[in-house]
Design a protein around this motif. Structure first.
Motif, PDB file in Angstrom:
ATOM      1  N   PRO A  30       0.809  -1.229   0.000  1.00 51.70           N
ATOM      2  CA  PRO A  30       0.000   0.000   0.000  1.00 51.70           C
ATOM      3  C   PRO A  30       0.839   1.275   0.000  1.00 51.70           C
ATOM      4  O   PRO A  30       0.458   2.270  -0.589  1.00 51.70           O
ATOM      5  N   ILE A  31       1.987   1.256   0.653  1.00 51.89           N
ATOM      6  CA  ILE A  31       2.847   2.446   0.679  1.00 51.89           C
ATOM      7  C   ILE A  31       3.402   2.705  -0.717  1.00 51.89           C
ATOM      8  O   ILE A  31       3.445   3.837  -1.189  1.00 51.89           O
ATOM      9  N   VAL A  32       3.811   1.659  -1.396  1.00 55.99           N
ATOM     10  CA  VAL A  32       4.380   1.794  -2.734  1.00 55.99           C
ATOM     11  C   VAL A  32       3.307   2.163  -3.749  1.00 55.99           C
ATOM     12  O   VAL A  32       3.583   2.802  -4.748  1.00 55.99           O
ATOM     13  N   ARG A  33       2.054   1.813  -3.471  1.00 50.75           N
ATOM     14  CA  ARG A  33       0.965   2.130  -4.404  1.00 50.75           C
ATOM     15  C   ARG A  33       0.864   3.624  -4.675  1.00 50.75           C
ATOM     16  O   ARG A  33       0.327   4.038  -5.686  1.00 50.75           O
ATOM     17  N   HIS A  34       1.410   4.440  -3.778  1.00 47.07           N
ATOM     18  CA  HIS A  34       1.435   5.887  -4.005  1.00 47.07           C
ATOM     19  C   HIS A  34       2.140   6.220  -5.324  1.00 47.07           C
ATOM     20  O   HIS A  34       1.864   7.250  -5.933  1.00 47.07           O
ATOM     21  N   SER A  35       3.013   5.326  -5.780  1.00 45.55           N
ATOM     22  CA  SER A  35       3.723   5.534  -7.039  1.00 45.55           C
ATOM     23  C   SER A  35       2.772   5.690  -8.219  1.00 45.55           C
ATOM     24  O   SER A  35       3.109   6.319  -9.215  1.00 45.55           O
ATOM     25  N   LEU A  36       1.602   5.101  -8.119  1.00 45.30           N
ATOM     26  CA  LEU A  36       0.622   5.206  -9.201  1.00 45.30           C
ATOM     27  C   LEU A  36       0.223   6.648  -9.473  1.00 45.30           C
ATOM     28  O   LEU A  36      -0.121   6.996 -10.599  1.00 45.30           O
ATOM     29  N   THR A  37       0.275   7.502  -8.456  1.00 44.81           N
ATOM     30  CA  THR A  37      -0.155   8.883  -8.659  1.00 44.81           C
ATOM     31  C   THR A  37       0.709   9.585  -9.693  1.00 44.81           C
ATOM     32  O   THR A  37       0.214  10.408 -10.456  1.00 44.81           O
ATOM     33  N   TRP A  38       2.011   9.272  -9.733  1.00 44.93           N
ATOM     34  CA  TRP A  38       2.890   9.914 -10.719  1.00 44.93           C
ATOM     35  C   TRP A  38       2.549   9.446 -12.130  1.00 44.93           C
ATOM     36  O   TRP A  38       2.470  10.248 -13.060  1.00 44.93           O
ATOM     37  N   ALA A  39       2.334   8.162 -12.313  1.00 44.09           N
ATOM     38  CA  ALA A  39       1.978   7.646 -13.639  1.00 44.09           C
ATOM     39  C   ALA A  39       0.624   8.186 -14.074  1.00 44.09           C
ATOM     40  O   ALA A  39       0.450   8.571 -15.237  1.00 44.09           O
TER      41      ALA A  39
END
Length: 152
Positions: A30-39
């Motif tokens: 879930p913490i890494v899922r924040h990466s989706l916001t950039w894409a």
């Protein structure tokens, strides 16, 4: 904008076109899922240029330019798992991005902003020729590094 050209390669590391949906399957934390916001942002933000970082054709991270204006841009990068860090992947990815910027974009300066406690990111910037400048206006607790395109 999402990069849509041919892969940029150095050995088994490449920067390539990916879609936000490509990230879904590799971002279970879930913490890494924040990466989706950039894409997701890159799909509609013309100031961005977004690449997936692949090792042996497996998506392991992201690197992107954002907030491009006045012949400069900020650089963001992230390897998704700790298992892929400390192996030179980030260094190779940033150097590939620098080469792409030098050859294809009309920029004069790249900027990396890190938190003061993110020593690996600071070392990566220094390894790739960035120079420590000081604290950024936007975050006085952070550290700002810059790289002038003519230095490459």
């Amino acid at each position: 904008m999402l990069y849509d050209g041919p892969p940029l390669m150095d050995g088994n590391i490449s920067l390539a076109a990916i879609r936000p949906a490509d990230l879904e399957e590799c971002l279970t934390d879930p913490i890494v899922r924040h990466s989706l916001t950039w894409a997701d942002r890159a799909t509609s933000d013309p100031s961005m240029l977004y690449f997936g970082i692949l090792r042996s054709e497996v998506l392991v991270g992201q690197i992107f330019l954002h907030d491009r204006h006045m012949n400069e841009a900020l650089v963001g990068y992230h390897l998704f798992t700790a298992a892929n860090r400390g192996q030179g992947i980030g260094t190779t990815a940033l150097r590939l991005l620098q080469r792409h910027v030098t050859d294809h974009l009309d920029l004069q300066r790249l900027i990396v902003i890190t938190s003061a406690d993110n020593v690996p990111s600071q070392r990566l910037a220094l390894r790739c020729g960035f120079t420590f400048v000081g604290s950024p206006r936007e975050d006085p607790t952070g550290l700002l590094y810059d790289w002038k395109i003519s230095d490459f």
